[in-house]
Scaffold this active site. Structure first.
Site, PDB file in Angstrom:
ATOM      1  N   GLU A 137     -49.369 -44.391 -17.210  1.00  0.00           N
ATOM      2  CA  GLU A 137     -48.762 -45.624 -16.721  1.00  0.00           C
ATOM      3  C   GLU A 137     -49.815 -46.697 -16.436  1.00  0.00           C
ATOM      4  O   GLU A 137     -50.950 -46.378 -16.099  1.00  0.00           O
ATOM      5  CB  GLU A 137     -47.974 -45.325 -15.427  1.00  0.00           C
ATOM      6  CG  GLU A 137     -46.818 -44.371 -15.646  1.00  0.00           C
ATOM      7  CD  GLU A 137     -46.018 -44.090 -14.384  1.00  0.00           C
ATOM      8  OE1 GLU A 137     -46.293 -44.717 -13.331  1.00  0.00           O
ATOM      9  OE2 GLU A 137     -45.123 -43.229 -14.443  1.00  0.00           O
ATOM     10  N   GLU A 191     -40.183 -49.768 -19.286  1.00  0.00           N
ATOM     11  CA  GLU A 191     -39.119 -49.254 -18.403  1.00  0.00           C
ATOM     12  C   GLU A 191     -38.588 -50.368 -17.505  1.00  0.00           C
ATOM     13  O   GLU A 191     -39.372 -51.073 -16.846  1.00  0.00           O
ATOM     14  CB  GLU A 191     -39.667 -48.086 -17.550  1.00  0.00           C
ATOM     15  CG  GLU A 191     -38.595 -47.518 -16.627  1.00  0.00           C
ATOM     16  CD  GLU A 191     -38.923 -46.144 -16.044  1.00  0.00           C
ATOM     17  OE1 GLU A 191     -39.970 -45.553 -16.415  1.00  0.00           O
ATOM     18  OE2 GLU A 191     -38.131 -45.668 -15.213  1.00  0.00           O
ATOM     19  N   ASP A 205     -43.154 -36.658 -16.310  1.00  0.00           N
ATOM     20  CA  ASP A 205     -43.398 -36.198 -14.934  1.00  0.00           C
ATOM     21  C   ASP A 205     -42.108 -36.339 -14.118  1.00  0.00           C
ATOM     22  O   ASP A 205     -42.055 -35.947 -12.949  1.00  0.00           O
ATOM     23  CB  ASP A 205     -44.598 -36.907 -14.283  1.00  0.00           C
ATOM     24  CG  ASP A 205     -44.444 -38.409 -14.214  1.00  0.00           C
ATOM     25  OD1 ASP A 205     -43.441 -38.950 -14.736  1.00  0.00           O
ATOM     26  OD2 ASP A 205     -45.346 -39.069 -13.636  1.00  0.00           O
ATOM     27  N   SER A 206     -41.043 -36.839 -14.758  1.00  0.00           N
ATOM     28  CA  SER A 206     -39.704 -36.770 -14.166  1.00  0.00           C
ATOM     29  C   SER A 206     -39.323 -35.311 -13.917  1.00  0.00           C
ATOM     30  O   SER A 206     -38.335 -35.032 -13.235  1.00  0.00           O
ATOM     31  CB  SER A 206     -38.672 -37.441 -15.078  1.00  0.00           C
ATOM     32  OG  SER A 206     -38.771 -36.977 -16.404  1.00  0.00           O
ATOM     33  N   LYS A 222     -49.220 -39.584 -22.281  1.00  0.00           N
ATOM     34  CA  LYS A 222     -48.683 -40.874 -21.831  1.00  0.00           C
ATOM     35  C   LYS A 222     -49.211 -41.161 -20.436  1.00  0.00           C
ATOM     36  O   LYS A 222     -49.257 -40.256 -19.595  1.00  0.00           O
ATOM     37  CB  LYS A 222     -47.151 -40.829 -21.830  1.00  0.00           C
ATOM     38  CG  LYS A 222     -46.500 -42.074 -21.242  1.00  0.00           C
ATOM     39  CD  LYS A 222     -45.036 -42.175 -21.571  1.00  0.00           C
ATOM     40  CE  LYS A 222     -44.090 -41.601 -20.547  1.00  0.00           C
ATOM     41  NZ  LYS A 222     -44.250 -42.076 -19.164  1.00  0.00           N
ATOM     42  N   ASP A 233     -46.695 -36.507 -20.150  1.00  0.00           N
ATOM     43  CA  ASP A 233     -47.119 -37.424 -19.083  1.00  0.00           C
ATOM     44  C   ASP A 233     -48.361 -36.937 -18.362  1.00  0.00           C
ATOM     45  O   ASP A 233     -48.470 -35.748 -18.014  1.00  0.00           O
ATOM     46  CB  ASP A 233     -45.999 -37.557 -18.040  1.00  0.00           C
ATOM     47  CG  ASP A 233     -45.195 -38.822 -18.231  1.00  0.00           C
ATOM     48  OD1 ASP A 233     -45.676 -39.767 -18.878  1.00  0.00           O
ATOM     49  OD2 ASP A 233     -44.060 -38.863 -17.717  1.00  0.00           O
TER      50      ASP A 233
HETATM   51  O1  KIV Z   1     -41.163 -39.166 -16.734  1.00  0.00           O
HETATM   52  C1  KIV Z   1     -40.329 -39.589 -17.552  1.00  0.00           C
HETATM   53  O2  KIV Z   1     -39.310 -38.955 -17.857  1.00  0.00           O
HETATM   54  C2  KIV Z   1     -40.594 -40.891 -18.148  1.00  0.00           C
HETATM   55  C3  KIV Z   1     -39.505 -41.512 -18.972  1.00  0.00           C
HETATM   56  C4  KIV Z   1     -38.354 -41.878 -18.155  1.00  0.00           C
HETATM   57  C5  KIV Z   1     -40.016 -42.644 -19.774  1.00  0.00           C
HETATM   58  O3  KIV Z   1     -41.636 -41.427 -17.980  1.00  0.00           O
END
Ligand code: KIV
Length: 278
Positions: A116, A183, A45-46, A114, A84
């Site tokens: 959190e 992280e 989600d980056s 994934k 994510d």
């Molecule tokens: O969103 C992302 O890119 C991440 C990584 C930095 C682990 O969660």
């Protein structure tokens, strides 16, 4: 070549082989990182920060993630694709989490999802895993909680925080996740967590003792010369070559040297000016 599965990645920990994971958000980058032989590709989600230019990940939607995941899936031949779950797509209830995870598999062709959080996210992890969708956990600095954490800071530094992080890691493993991202965690604590878990740990800013590492592709490729947190190693400096190449293109267009003869097409014969037909 077959795509790596969650079981393959679990086996890598058992065999003491490090896991290389990188983010990607589109087809072209997916094709390149896959050709480079990474084990896992994360549609993070980056994407909100790297692609959409937002200050954090909080506004990214499930539709955004499904779209980028679809694009990335088309570029992968061997790497495992994990995606994510964005903010508020799983926090409401385990049922909501399962529905969102299902969309990422059906619409985004994700092989795993994934999410959190440790202890608090364990019921969601359990329900998704029960439905047959492999899950990657993410603990330590969890960017979706950036406001609650008071910023982008290292987590688990004190004794109490370290114990909480270990509890989170164990809860995620117990809930059925096949791997967990750590992280911004002290290297010593990441080493302890990695030794305590049977599932692989994937570090980002968590030192060298994790079972694997993940970086944002734009960071490792040096697309933004102004962004260099301590945990990033740049393996290339691509900002300047990209700017130089596009500047050279613009200059050629302006001075008329592009397109040249070799970039042009011609009529077969008997050139009658089209303008005369009007
Ligand atoms: O969103 C992302 O890119 C991440 C990584 C930095 C682990 O969660």
């Amino acid at each position: 070549m077959a795509r790596r599965t969650a079981l393959d990645l679990l086996r890598m920990k058992a065999d003491n082989r490090k896991i290389a994971m990188v983010t990607a958000y589109d087809y072209t980058m997916a094709r390149l990182v896959d050709a480079a032989g990474v084990d896992m590709v994360l549609v993070g989600d980056s994407v909100g920060m790297v692609v959409q230019g937002l200050p954090d990940t909080l506004s990214v939607t499930l539709d955004d993630m499904a779209y980028h995941s679809r694009c990335v899936a088309r570029g992968l031949q061997q790497a495992h694709l994990t995606v994510d779950m964005p903010f508020m797509s799983y926090q409401v209830s385990p049922e909501q989490a399962l529905e969102s995870a299902g969309r990422l598999v059906k619409e985004g062709h994700a092989q795993s999802v994934k999410l959190e959080g440790g202890v608090r996210s364990a019921p969601a992890v359990e329900m998704i895993v029960e439905a047959g969708i492999p899950v990657v956990g993410h603990i330590g600095l969890t960017p979706q909680s950036v406001h609650a954490l008071g910023g982008w800071r290292v987590q688990g530094r004190g004794q109490e925080a370290a114990e909480r992080l270990m509890r989170d890691a164990l809860a995620i493993q117990e809930a059925g996740a096949f791997c967990v991202v750590l992280e911004m965690v002290p290297a010593e604590l990441a080493a302890e967590v990695s030794a305590a878990l049977g599932i692989p740990t994937i570090g980002i800013g968590a030192g060298p003792h994790c079972d694997g590492q993940v970086l944002v592709c734009n960071d490792l490729l040096g697309f933004d010369s102004g962004f260099k947190p301590r945990f990033v190693k740049r393996f290339a400096e691509l900002e300047a070559p990209v700017v130089d190449a596009v500047r050279a293109y613009a200059e050629d267009v302006r001075e008329g040297s592009f397109p040249a003869e070799e970039h042009s097409f011609h009529r077969r014969r008997g050139p009658r000016k089209v303008a005369k037909l009007y």
